[in-house]
Write a protein that holds these residues in place. Structure first.
Motif, PDB file in Angstrom:
ATOM      1  N   ASP A 147      -6.930   0.264  -3.380  1.00 55.59           N
ATOM      2  CA  ASP A 147      -6.275  -0.259  -2.179  1.00 55.59           C
ATOM      3  C   ASP A 147      -7.237  -1.190  -1.445  1.00 55.59           C
ATOM      4  OD1 ASP A 147      -4.585  -0.773  -0.136  1.00 55.59           O
ATOM      5  OD2 ASP A 147      -4.339   1.303   0.520  1.00 55.59           O
ATOM      6  N   GLU A 148      -7.130  -2.474  -1.702  1.00 58.55           N
ATOM      7  CA  GLU A 148      -8.027  -3.482  -1.108  1.00 58.55           C
ATOM      8  C   GLU A 148      -9.501  -3.077  -1.222  1.00 58.55           C
ATOM      9  OE1 GLU A 148      -6.870  -5.454   2.526  1.00 58.55           O
ATOM     10  OE2 GLU A 148      -5.006  -4.317   2.528  1.00 58.55           O
TER      11      GLU A 148
ATOM     12  N   GLN B 103      -9.854   1.331   0.671  1.00 61.29           N
ATOM     13  CA  GLN B 103     -10.314   0.078   1.261  1.00 61.29           C
ATOM     14  C   GLN B 103     -11.759   0.180   1.741  1.00 61.29           C
ATOM     15  OE1 GLN B 103      -7.484  -1.038   4.204  1.00 61.29           O
ATOM     16  NE2 GLN B 103      -8.511  -2.896   4.782  1.00 61.29           N
TER      17      GLN B 103
ATOM     18  N   SER C 139     -12.174  -5.441   0.633  1.00 59.56           N
ATOM     19  CA  SER C 139     -11.948  -6.065   1.950  1.00 59.56           C
ATOM     20  C   SER C 139     -13.087  -5.803   2.931  1.00 59.56           C
ATOM     21  CB  SER C 139     -10.621  -5.616   2.541  1.00 59.56           C
ATOM     22  OG  SER C 139     -10.657  -4.242   2.825  1.00 59.56           O
TER      23      SER C 139
ATOM     24  N   THR D  65      -4.240  -6.259  -2.866  1.00 61.61           N
ATOM     25  CA  THR D  65      -5.218  -7.206  -2.326  1.00 61.61           C
ATOM     26  C   THR D  65      -4.555  -8.185  -1.365  1.00 61.61           C
ATOM     27  OG1 THR D  65      -6.845  -8.916  -2.871  1.00 61.61           O
ATOM     28  CG2 THR D  65      -5.000  -8.691  -4.399  1.00 61.61           C
ATOM     29  N   HIS D  66      -5.303  -8.532  -0.315  1.00 62.92           N
ATOM     30  CA  HIS D  66      -4.841  -9.572   0.610  1.00 62.92           C
ATOM     31  C   HIS D  66      -5.263 -10.948   0.126  1.00 62.92           C
ATOM     32  CE1 HIS D  66      -2.709  -8.048   4.004  1.00 62.92           C
ATOM     33  NE2 HIS D  66      -3.556  -7.073   4.187  1.00 62.92           N
TER      34      HIS D  66
ATOM     35  N   SER E 297       0.837  -1.213   0.000  1.00 58.66           N
ATOM     36  CA  SER E 297       0.000   0.000   0.000  1.00 58.66           C
ATOM     37  C   SER E 297       0.868   1.259   0.000  1.00 58.66           C
ATOM     38  CB  SER E 297      -0.941   0.024   1.207  1.00 58.66           C
ATOM     39  OG  SER E 297      -1.963  -0.936   1.044  1.00 58.66           O
TER      40      SER E 297
END
Length: 257
Positions: free
Chosen positions: A178-179, A97, A182, A209-210, A49
């Motif tokens: 950014d994600e 996010q 999520s 991404t996670h 990030s």
């Protein structure tokens, strides 16, 4: 179309980031292809990030942050002193996010950027941009009868699509995410992923991404970060099936992270 057929939109060379005395990113060099999705993966706190935020200079807003190295958009150094940062952020849109609509109507959320950048001259032009952006974000049909109601009244997944509509309303060349899923449930996530796949026809997209499954589903290129370093990057299929580095394999197999 293979990745090698996509022209390079963004180039990063030897990018380092310090927050005060702490170094968060070490010598990151990567090319980001146009009209493709590049996914940044890696454990929490690995720098993905931080690097994303370098691209549109969001780290400028953090006290004590220092960025060295070079990031170029279409060959132009984004850290050049003569560059207008406001203009840069119109060219490089960002979706965060957590959905963060402005406390304004759905219409005003989308019209805001084009208005402040002087891209629309009257109400008719603003309407045109709002409708086309909401359509591209796959939201227009759901909200067309409530454009003047607050954006905060939408569901989480709708709010995130509103934020995507807001980001693309300024006609950016690059979209940073950014994600973006999520905070969303699986159904809303699937809708956003489908949308990302459609948007890449017109935008350069970079997503943090996670979820390795998400990276595998939506991206054409994947970069794996670990402890502030870019360990490996390449064609997504290769990274997931035949990684060159043991650290990448360990992360994908769930042995680190």
């Amino acid at each position: 179309m293979s990745l090698s057929d996509h022209p390079i939109r963004l180039e990063a060379r030897d990018v380092c980031v310090h927050y005060g005395a702490k170094q968060a990113l070490y010598d990151v060099s990567i090319d980001i292809p146009d009209r493709a999705v590049t996914a940044f993966i890696g454990p929490s706190g690995c720098g993905k990030s931080t690097f994303l935020r370098c691209i549109n200079r969001m780290n400028d807003t953090i006290e004590g942050a220092r960025v060295t190295g070079r990031i170029a958009l279409d060959g132009e150094d984004v850290y050049d002193r003569s560059l207008d940062v406001v203009e840069l952020r119109a060219r490089v849109g960002m979706v965060f996010q957590k959905p963060n609509p402005f406390p304004k109507s759905i219409f005003e959320n989308v019209a805001y950027g084009p208005k402040i950048h002087g891209m629309v001259r009257n109400k008719a032009e603003a309407e045109e941009v709002v409708v086309s952006s909401l359509k591209r974000a796959g939201l227009f049909e759901e909200v067309k009868d409530r454009l003047h109601e607050p954006g905060t009244g939408l569901s989480g997944g709708q709010q995130q699509r509103l934020c995507i509509a807001r980001a693309i309303a300024t006609r950016p060349e690059v979209l940073l995410m950014d994600e973006p899923c999520s905070a969303l449930d699986p159904i809303a996530t699937a809708i956003i992923e489908e949308l990302i796949d459609e948007l890449r026809e017109n935008f350069t997209i970079v997503i943090v991404t996670h979820s390795m499954q998400q990276a595998a589903r939506v991206s054409q290129k994947t970069a794996f970060f670990h402890l502030g370093k870019l360990i490996e990057e390449g064609d997504t299929a290769n990274i997931f099936t035949n990684p060159a580095k043991k650290q990448t394999q360990d992360y994908i197999m769930g042995r680190i992270g």
